[in-house]
Write a protein that holds these residues in place. Structure first.
Motif, short mmCIF file in Angstrom:
data_model
loop_
_atom_site.label_atom_id
_atom_site.label_comp_id
_atom_site.label_asym_id
_atom_site.label_seq_id
_atom_site.Cartn_x
_atom_site.Cartn_y
_atom_site.Cartn_z
N VAL A 654 33.42 28.04 19.61
CA VAL A 654 34.85 27.70 19.61
C VAL A 654 35.70 28.82 20.19
O VAL A 654 36.93 28.73 20.18
N GLU A 655 35.06 29.88 20.69
CA GLU A 655 35.80 31.08 21.09
C GLU A 655 36.29 31.02 22.54
O GLU A 655 36.31 32.04 23.24
N TRP A 656 36.68 29.85 23.01
CA TRP A 656 37.20 29.74 24.38
C TRP A 656 38.50 30.52 24.50
O TRP A 656 39.33 30.51 23.59
N VAL A 657 38.71 31.15 25.63
CA VAL A 657 39.96 31.87 25.86
C VAL A 657 40.79 31.10 26.88
O VAL A 657 40.29 30.26 27.62
N ALA A 658 42.08 31.37 26.88
CA ALA A 658 42.96 30.71 27.83
C ALA A 658 42.67 31.19 29.25
O ALA A 658 42.21 32.32 29.46
N GLU A 659 42.95 30.33 30.20
CA GLU A 659 42.70 30.66 31.61
C GLU A 659 43.50 31.90 32.00
O GLU A 659 44.69 32.03 31.69
N GLY A 660 42.82 32.83 32.66
CA GLY A 660 43.47 34.06 33.08
C GLY A 660 43.42 35.17 32.07
O GLY A 660 43.84 36.30 32.34
N HIS A 661 42.88 34.89 30.87
CA HIS A 661 42.81 35.92 29.83
C HIS A 661 41.40 36.46 29.62
O HIS A 661 41.20 37.32 28.77
N SER A 662 40.44 35.95 30.36
CA SER A 662 39.07 36.42 30.16
C SER A 662 38.87 37.76 30.88
O SER A 662 39.50 38.05 31.88
N SER A 663 37.96 38.55 30.30
CA SER A 663 37.59 39.84 30.89
C SER A 663 36.10 40.02 30.69
O SER A 663 35.44 39.18 30.09
N LEU A 664 35.57 41.10 31.17
CA LEU A 664 34.13 41.34 31.06
C LEU A 664 33.69 41.40 29.60
O LEU A 664 32.54 41.09 29.28
N GLN A 665 34.59 41.79 28.71
CA GLN A 665 34.23 41.92 27.31
C GLN A 665 34.66 40.71 26.48
O GLN A 665 34.44 40.69 25.27
N SER A 666 35.27 39.73 27.11
CA SER A 666 35.74 38.57 26.35
C SER A 666 34.83 37.37 26.60
O SER A 666 33.69 37.51 27.03
N ASN A 667 35.38 36.18 26.38
CA ASN A 667 34.59 34.96 26.48
C ASN A 667 34.98 34.13 27.69
O ASN A 667 35.98 34.39 28.36
N SER A 668 34.19 33.10 27.89
CA SER A 668 34.48 32.15 28.96
C SER A 668 35.75 31.37 28.64
O SER A 668 36.14 31.21 27.48
N SER A 669 36.34 30.86 29.69
CA SER A 669 37.47 29.94 29.54
C SER A 669 37.03 28.56 29.99
O SER A 669 36.04 28.40 30.73
N LEU A 670 37.76 27.55 29.56
CA LEU A 670 37.44 26.18 29.96
C LEU A 670 37.57 25.99 31.47
O LEU A 670 37.00 25.06 32.03
N ALA A 671 38.33 26.87 32.10
CA ALA A 671 38.52 26.76 33.55
C ALA A 671 37.18 26.85 34.29
O ALA A 671 37.05 26.30 35.40
N GLU A 672 36.19 27.53 33.69
CA GLU A 672 34.89 27.63 34.34
C GLU A 672 34.23 26.27 34.52
O GLU A 672 33.42 26.07 35.43
N LEU A 673 34.54 25.35 33.62
CA LEU A 673 33.92 24.02 33.71
C LEU A 673 34.42 23.26 34.93
O LEU A 673 33.78 22.29 35.36
N LYS A 674 35.55 23.69 35.50
CA LYS A 674 36.07 23.02 36.70
C LYS A 674 35.12 23.18 37.88
O LYS A 674 35.10 22.35 38.79
N ALA A 675 34.32 24.26 37.84
CA ALA A 675 33.38 24.50 38.95
C ALA A 675 32.14 23.63 38.87
O ALA A 675 31.36 23.56 39.82
N LEU A 676 31.95 22.93 37.72
CA LEU A 676 30.74 22.12 37.52
C LEU A 676 31.01 20.72 38.04
O LEU A 676 31.32 19.79 37.29
N SER A 677 30.86 20.54 39.33
CA SER A 677 31.20 19.26 39.97
C SER A 677 30.26 18.13 39.57
O SER A 677 30.62 16.95 39.75
N CYS A 678 29.08 18.46 39.05
CA CYS A 678 28.11 17.42 38.68
C CYS A 678 28.20 17.02 37.21
O CYS A 678 27.47 16.13 36.76
#
Length: 865
Positions: A654-678
């Motif tokens: 449940v530790e998703w972060v808001a888009e633009g707030h992720s860093s190397l030490q933080s978590n993924s954001s839901l924005a990454e799922l936009k790249a999963l076209s399949c």
């Protein structure tokens, strides 16, 4: 005279004193009315707090499917009345007491007295309610009705079966017989006959309860205990086998219970399970089925045993003809058909399978079948005549494709009531289907093949539409067939290295299923091995570092309770890796499995998904369900899985972060799922709807279970909703009008919709929210809306809505709900199979008498308040 005078004086003094005290007390009521009311109101507030606490317990129990004790409901009704109408009445008297009489010149003594008296009486009543409200438990669990009834099509009332049935019934009624055995070869119909006995026992009410458990040739005591406990509504709190057995034994001794244990292969220690033995007042009556009479006589000490033989010739022909149709007797096929029927050896399962295959086939198929059945298989198949083996083998040979055959053989090693989803995973890993490239295409192909196998009577329905089953005899024949070409080593009990095959056999082995091992060889010399399933209950079990050195052809690896060894990196051809209940440390090595298509890490101890997972560019499915310790998914991992089609995470992460707030030490954001076209299937928990990117599209999703909101408020049960392919759960803590367009896409396609904690609205789904929604909706659950008065506002747009697919409606915690629709002219049609209405205090017109809402109701459950 003096005595009389003294007595009279005392009497007068007593009367005067009594009258003085009464006047004084009544006067105190008039003077102290404000204090009396204040005391009463404070006690009412205490009662409200007490009632709210009980309501929390009640709501939690109802969500757990439990029943509320009548005395609890009665107490709540009294508490509601006290905090509602009684409080209101006191308030009314208080208003009256505050008004002066005689043109406002004199206090209203009479009203003050009535108010003070009423407040005192009600305060005492509140004290009594507070004392009564100390419930240790507010609920009890219903005993689930055992699914032991035999569908009419399964039990054939043959004369030979009827005689044996009557004999078994007499034995069951005999108080001097506590263990009864039924034996016969596999496929003869033992289980079907025993289930008919169970049906009759229940109909005649011979026992308080009837429970049934399947034992199989590899008995699992805990699983047997769980099967029996489920039917009794018993929940184990003990962890040890001895503790569970003691608890089960205590429960079984409370009633007169018939225990049915099906398919016993060897001695089973009943006391280890928790099944009491003794006289009729202390023990259970036990009905056993087995292939081996010696097991019943010597190992289980059955007092009476009944053999179930094959069908008589006339009975067998009648059964065969019933499946084929009466027309077979008047056709040219009659001579061939009678000969074919004889080849089934009077075994019902063989008759059903063969007749189903040959129905409506041309004469040349019949002639070819008779030719082959006249040359029985040479396979050495213990306990089954060669001709019977040949009937099932012939059905297998006639399957329409190699895909059907391989799927059938794979099903045979998966056990009873197996998961279709797990079958899909295995089928993909082994590459059973050609010409398919996506998971959806593979799933459709698999479901088609499974339906064909069921139509051929080679597979059976499971307990749900997400499972399947296979008759023991057919499973045994399938394993025998598989052993001729691709040997399967199947060992599902505690064992050591002495139980493993020799090196020459292992070199030819295609599949190994090995559960309960205590040790492993240093190296698995199986160059042809494609499928390996291993499990251990020993947390100290380790896989040797050289174990996989000679298994480089392995395509499916399934581990239960075992940690990964470093040698897993040698498995370059691995396509499926499934890890269940495993303690996992650094699993970065998985990133080297470049051909991996499915990665399942389920209910395992994992805290971080390593960045190396991003190297699995062929991955189509990632399943992380049940991993409660998963706290970190580094940014940039998920977006690299460009071929990912299905992502399952339930509430594990449940530790998703808001888009633009992720860093190397933080978590993924839901924005990454936009790249999963399949991506077409998603199961995910989003704690805050605000972190969903504005341009995020759920449009391509065909299957989803998405939960938006805080999970702590309500125990969202994810298990049963999987039968719905599109589920949306909303716990918004605000108005539903705040939903963004991305979530509304999900709302439009949802089959299963949960709405919780909607605040600040009187009409839940306002006409602006409706549009073309709810066309696919099958289940609607709405709860906890303090201000909600209507679900829909009737309007021209709403009049066009038809909830024709709705099967279940649950409304809970909506105290001010008046009606499903507001009262304007229109017609909103709802077809329901299941309605549950929980604790609506004000529920005037759930089915409005006006024409605004027309409900077509088919009740499957009784209504509650």
């Amino acid at each position: 005279m003096e005595v009389i005078t003294g007595t009279a004086s005392n009497l007068v003094a007593g009367v005067v004193g009594y009258l003085f005290q009464k006047v004084k007390r009544n006067f105190s009521y008039v003077c102290r009315y404000r204090r009396m009311v204040l005391v009463f109101e404070k006690k009412v507030e205490t009662l409200k707090d007490k009632r709210d606490g009980v309501l929390l317990d009640v709501d939690a129990a109802e969500k757990n499917g439990e029943n509320i004790y009548p005395e609890v409901n009665l107490w709540l009704a009294k508490a509601d009345k006290m905090t509602g109408s009684e409080l209101k009445e006191v308030k009314g008297l208080e208003n009256e007491a505050n008004n002066k009489c005689f043109i406002g010149l004199c206090p209203n003594f009479k009203a003050r007295y009535r108010l003070s008296k009423k407040a005192e009486e009600e305060a005492a009543a509140v004290d009594e309610l507070l004392q009564q409200g100390g419930f240790d438990k507010v609920s009890y669990r219903d005993v689930p009705r055992p699914i032991l009834f035999v569908p009419p099509k399964d039990f054939e009332d043959f004369d030979s079966r009827r005689l044996m049935f009557n004999n078994i019934m007499e034995a069951v009624k005999d108080p001097n017989v506590n263990i009864i055995g039924v034996h016969g070869m596999p496929g003869v119909g033992k289980t079907t006959l025993v289930r008919e006995v169970v049906r009759q026992v229940k109909e005649d009410k011979l026992f308080d309860s009837v429970v049934m458990a399947v034992v199989t040739h590899t008995p699992d005591v805990q699983k047997i205990q769980d099967q029996i406990a489920d039917m009794l509504g018993l929940k184990f709190e003990e962890q040890s086998m001895i503790g569970r057995a003691s608890r089960l034994c205590q429960r079984l001794m409370k009633e007169n219970i018939l225990v049915v244990l099906d398919d016993i292969w060897a001695k089973l220690d009943l006391m280890e399970v928790g099944i009491p033995l003794g006289d009729e007042d202390q023990g259970c009556t036990i009905l056993l089925t087995s292939r081996d009479l010696n097991v019943l006589l010597k190992d289980m000490d059955a007092k009476k045993n009944f053999p179930i033989g094959v069908l008589e010739h006339e009975e067998a022909w009648h059964f065969f003809k019933k499946i084929m149709g009466d027309g077979v007797e008047s056709s040219d096929l009659l001579p061939i058909a009678t000969e074919v029927a004889k080849k089934c050896g009077g075994l019902p399962i063989a008759i059903r399978t063969l007749a189903t295959f040959l129905k409506n086939e041309p004469p040349f198929v019949w002639e070819d079948a008779l030719r082959q059945l006249s040359k029985p298989s040479s396979s050495n198949f213990k306990g089954v005549p060669a001709t019977v083996y040949s009937t099932i083998e012939w059905s297998y040979d006639r399957l329409q494709s190699e895909e059907h055959k391989q799927t059938f053989l794979l099903c045979s090693v998966m056990g009873h009531n197996a998961s279709l989803d797990l079958l899909l995973v295995f089928a993909m890993g082994l590459g059973l289907f050609r010409g398919v490239s996506t998971i959806k295409e593979t799933r459709n192909k698999l479901l088609t093949v499974v339906s064909h196998l069921k139509a051929s009577c080679l597979l059976l329905d499971g307990c749900t539409n997400l499972h399947f089953d296979m008759h023991d005899l057919i499973s045994d024949v399938a394993k025998s067939i598989a052993s001729k070409g691709n040997p399967v080593f199947d060992l599902r009990r505690k064992h050591d290295l002495n139980d493993w095959p020799d090196d020459e056999t292992m070199k030819e082995c295609d599949k190994i299923i090995c559960i309960g091992m205590s040790e492993l060889p240093d190296q698995l010399k199986c160059p042809k091995l494609t499928f390996l399933c291993m499990g251990s209950e020993d947390p100290r079990m380790k896989i040797p570092t050289t174990f996989f050195k000679e298994t480089k052809n392995l395509k499916v690896l399934y581990l239960v309770g075992i940690s990964l060894p470093s040698s897993i990196s040698l498995l370059g051809n691995l396509r499926v890796l499934r890890l269940v209940n495993c303690v996992l440390g650094d699993i970065a090595l998985i990133g080297e499995l470049k051909n991996l298509e499915i990665l399942n890490i389920v209910s395992s101890d994992i805290e971080m998904l390593p960045k190396e997972i991003g190297q699995l560019t062929k991955l189509k499915r990632l399943d992380l369900r049940g991993c409660s310790k998963l706290k970190r998914i580094p940014p940039g991992v998920l977006c690299k899985l460009s071929r990912l089609e299905e992502l399952y995470m339930d509430i594990s992460f449940v530790e998703w972060v808001a888009e633009g707030h992720s860093s190397l030490q933080s978590n993924s954001s839901l924005a990454e799922l936009k790249a999963l076209s399949c991506l077409t299937a998603l199961e995910i928990h989003i704690s805050n709807a605000k972190i969903i990117p504005k341009d995020f599209s759920f449009e391509k999703l065909q299957r989803y279970i998405i939960f938006i909101g805080e999970a702590s408020h309500w125990d969202w049960n994810w298990g049963w909703v999987n039968e719905y392919s599109r589920t949306l759960k909303l716990n918004l803590q605000t108005s539903i009008s705040f939903l963004n367009n991305e979530v509304r896409v999900l709302l439009k396609k949802a089959e299963n919709l949960y709405i919780d904690e909607v605040k600040g609205v009187e009409i839940l789904l306002h006409e602006l929210e409706v549009g073309n929604y709810f066309q696919k909706l099958k289940n609607l659950h709405i709860q906890n809306g303090e201000m909600v008065q209507y679900i829909l506002k009737e309007s021209d747009a709403v009049q066009k809505i038809e909830f024709l697919q709705l099967e279940s409606l649950t409304l809970q915690g909506l105290p001010n709900l008046i009606s499903f629709c507001s009262k304007n002219e229109g017609s909103t049609s709802i077809s329901l199979q299941d309605i549950a209405l929980f604790k609506q205090k004000v529920f005037k017109h759930i089915f409005s008498s006006s024409s605004a809402c027309i409900f077509i109701i088919q009740l499957r459950k009784s209504l509650s308040n």
